[in-house]
Scaffold this motif. Structure first.
Motif, short mmCIF file in Angstrom:
data_model
loop_
_atom_site.label_atom_id
_atom_site.label_comp_id
_atom_site.label_asym_id
_atom_site.label_seq_id
_atom_site.Cartn_x
_atom_site.Cartn_y
_atom_site.Cartn_z
N MET A 1 0.80 -1.34 0.10
CA MET A 1 0.01 -0.13 -0.04
C MET A 1 0.89 1.33 -0.11
SD MET A 1 -3.23 -1.01 2.42
CE MET A 1 -4.17 0.07 1.81
N VAL A 2 0.04 2.38 -0.44
CA VAL A 2 0.79 3.45 -0.39
C VAL A 2 0.13 4.79 0.58
CG1 VAL A 2 1.65 5.80 -1.77
CG2 VAL A 2 1.70 3.36 -2.78
N GLY A 3 0.82 4.99 1.64
CA GLY A 3 0.08 5.96 2.56
C GLY A 3 0.71 7.24 2.23
N ALA B 1 3.49 6.09 6.50
CA ALA B 1 3.84 4.77 6.60
C ALA B 1 2.49 4.32 7.69
CB ALA B 1 4.88 4.15 7.32
N GLN B 2 2.27 4.94 8.74
CA GLN B 2 1.15 4.90 9.64
C GLN B 2 -0.05 4.86 8.90
OE1 GLN B 2 0.99 4.48 13.42
NE2 GLN B 2 3.25 5.20 13.91
N ASN B 3 -0.48 5.85 8.16
CA ASN B 3 -1.77 5.91 7.32
C ASN B 3 -1.79 4.74 6.37
OD1 ASN B 3 -2.28 8.43 8.61
ND2 ASN B 3 -1.59 9.74 7.02
N ALA B 4 -0.94 4.26 5.88
CA ALA B 4 -1.04 2.98 5.10
C ALA B 4 -1.55 1.89 5.82
CB ALA B 4 0.12 2.74 4.16
N ILE B 5 -0.74 1.76 6.91
CA ILE B 5 -1.39 0.71 7.91
C ILE B 5 -2.79 0.79 8.50
CG2 ILE B 5 -0.79 -0.25 10.33
CD1 ILE B 5 2.03 0.47 9.89
N SER C 1 -5.13 2.35 7.09
CA SER C 1 -6.29 2.04 5.87
C SER C 1 -6.38 0.59 5.71
CB SER C 1 -5.75 2.93 4.79
OG SER C 1 -5.56 4.00 5.29
N LEU D 1 -1.66 -7.57 12.14
CA LEU D 1 -0.47 -7.14 11.51
C LEU D 1 0.79 -7.33 12.43
CD1 LEU D 1 -1.90 -3.71 10.52
CD2 LEU D 1 -0.72 -5.38 8.75
N ALA E 1 5.72 -3.56 8.67
CA ALA E 1 5.47 -2.92 7.54
C ALA E 1 6.77 -2.55 7.05
CB ALA E 1 4.48 -1.60 7.82
#
Lengths: 70, 70, 70, 70, 70, 70, 70, 70, 70, 70, 70, 70
Positions: C11-13, C23-27, C29, C37, C40
């Motif tokens: 994913m791309v955050g 990176a946290q936003n990708a996680i 979402s 999880l 990452a």
């Protein structure tokens, strides 16, 4: 030819038709005479998808052209 | 656009005609609306050769499509 | 733990503040509970520059999460 | 098919028209029957630019063909 | 076969015995029939060492399976 | 947008504070208007350690900016 | 040994049992005496899944063998 | 030194004698003072063979030179 | 400086706050004086997610430090 | 030149003196006339250390030579 | 666990039987307690062929072990 | 030789004269007897340019040396 030197630049060309045309567009826009250019190596190919406009083929190429020869 | 998130999937499309069509077939089969899709990066290209059937062009692409936007 | 199996998604955050937040936003979402999880991995980082909107930090990450354990 | 063995060779084909034709020319020149050949993986693509001769599309491919089957 | 499309997913399998078993476990857990699956490419191999539990062999594989055929 | 062409340049920016600032400094020094710039891809990150001066964060980035559009 | 020269060939071996056997099968089929061979480097490993036939382990190896020594 | 910025360019130098000289020729032709230059990283080395002219050693190098310091 | 020699070691540092701190922690734990250290190159970045403990930023770095100078 | 095809072979040459000589030895042993050869790309360089015999420089090169021209 | 630091070392193990044993031998020879070790990542696999001695499986692994925890 | 184990370390050597000497300097400084050493693989080559001091050739090498044999 032993002392010639080449410079390498990196460009992204695009075309609605093919990756061949995308690479050619990158070459044409480099602002160099065909005499100077020698090789265009393909780095990456991709496809951009746009709402209501179909797809665009894109080619990232490395252009090498002669800058010095003795 | 600062908070949008994209998901990336990997597919292999094929075509008897060209790598451009092979990549387009991978995109069409992804089952996503064109609105969601954004970029299809070419990972690898190959050519499958089959007895009595000529060749098949194949393109492995990474498709990125928007899943979240604030 | 010998028989556990993990699935990996890509994913791309993005974030206006930092690659850590991107990176946290990708996680966040990914639609998975934190229990599932595990890791990452950062694949690529970039910076999108937009007219009159400043920059957006983006992180492409591979998320691995447990789907089976015996 | 469990005991078949494949050999891999690397060739560069070229064409004035497209990378698809360049790859096909490499295959045709390999001196193998189509029965033996199986896959031609594209390693690199480039474009040679020559004074007064236009461009030449080139494709470096890895050809794998069966040499043993039990 | 010219129009078939494949999807690729990435999984990590593990086994106390061998990397062959680790890869097979990843395939079994993918929740797909053997009819759909075609190739599992090994991306990375590693060995997890745990206190008092010996080692676990792990294999990260890319599974490609047919999703469309015309 | 089908015929736009982008040029890519490579720069190293540095900052005493963070890799985010290091990348931004590379962009600011490129001598281009924000209108032209589009993407700054991070190639490598490192940390320079200097006697009595603490550390310096450095980011090598590839900047792509539009040079032609029809 | 200073002037010895080695040639490198690339082959894919397969086996129903293990990647070790797959690599050994590639070596055996290379048609070279064991005296000539020196190293077989593993390039890639994969697993072919076939309907009703179980799996086949495959190993792509680079074989180097001495062709000249003074 | 925390705010210095470096630009990176890529060149190919050649020499009939050695790869060391080939790299030095690329540096000399870059048209920069030695003050500006800092590092020349070797990207690739090759050997061009020409009928009746012997061989030419070529080195593709990335040159980084300081463009800003505060 | 022509005869100096550097040794390179590889370490993984972690931090609950940022990748910048994770890299600094790896440097601090290397047990070397700041005089010896010169460069810490980032190899990989990742994010470990732990139940009820939030995330941990990790940076794998290569540290080079001078061991000899004439 | 549009229809020429090149074959690529991979060899390891060695020399007690330099990597330039090691690459040249690989070329000489390829059993091809200089007319056919065109480029020798360096893949890897290493140094073999032998008890009481000093070191041997080795170069793994890819040789491309013309096999067809129309 | 947020402040733990790991060191990474690289070793080559070998075995007449399998790559699994080759990797285990590298781990055993590292001179570390199993408590310290955590992961052994496989970097490369190869096969050494020796006159009259059969083959030896070799595995180059990166071992990471904890050196600090707070 | 089936049970021998090798350790790999990474060093950067430098020389005002050539990359061959730079690699040899890295080997000499490793503090190992020639009996232990076996292979020095070149990872990267570069050229450091210093004001009024000419250039320094640098070679980053991986040294493998035997630590155990049964």
């Amino acid at each position: 030819m032993s002392e010639s030197v080449y410079k390498i630049i990196e460009m992204v060309g695009s075309s609605p038709d093919s990756w061949e045309d995308a690479a050619q567009n990158a070459i044409k826009s480099a602002g160099l005479s065909l005499r100077d250019l020698r090789i265009a190596e393909v780095e990456t190919l991709d496809l951009k998808i746009e709402d209501g406009k179909g797809v665009t083929y894109r080619a990232k190429v490395k252009l090498s052209f002669k800058i010095l020869s003795e």
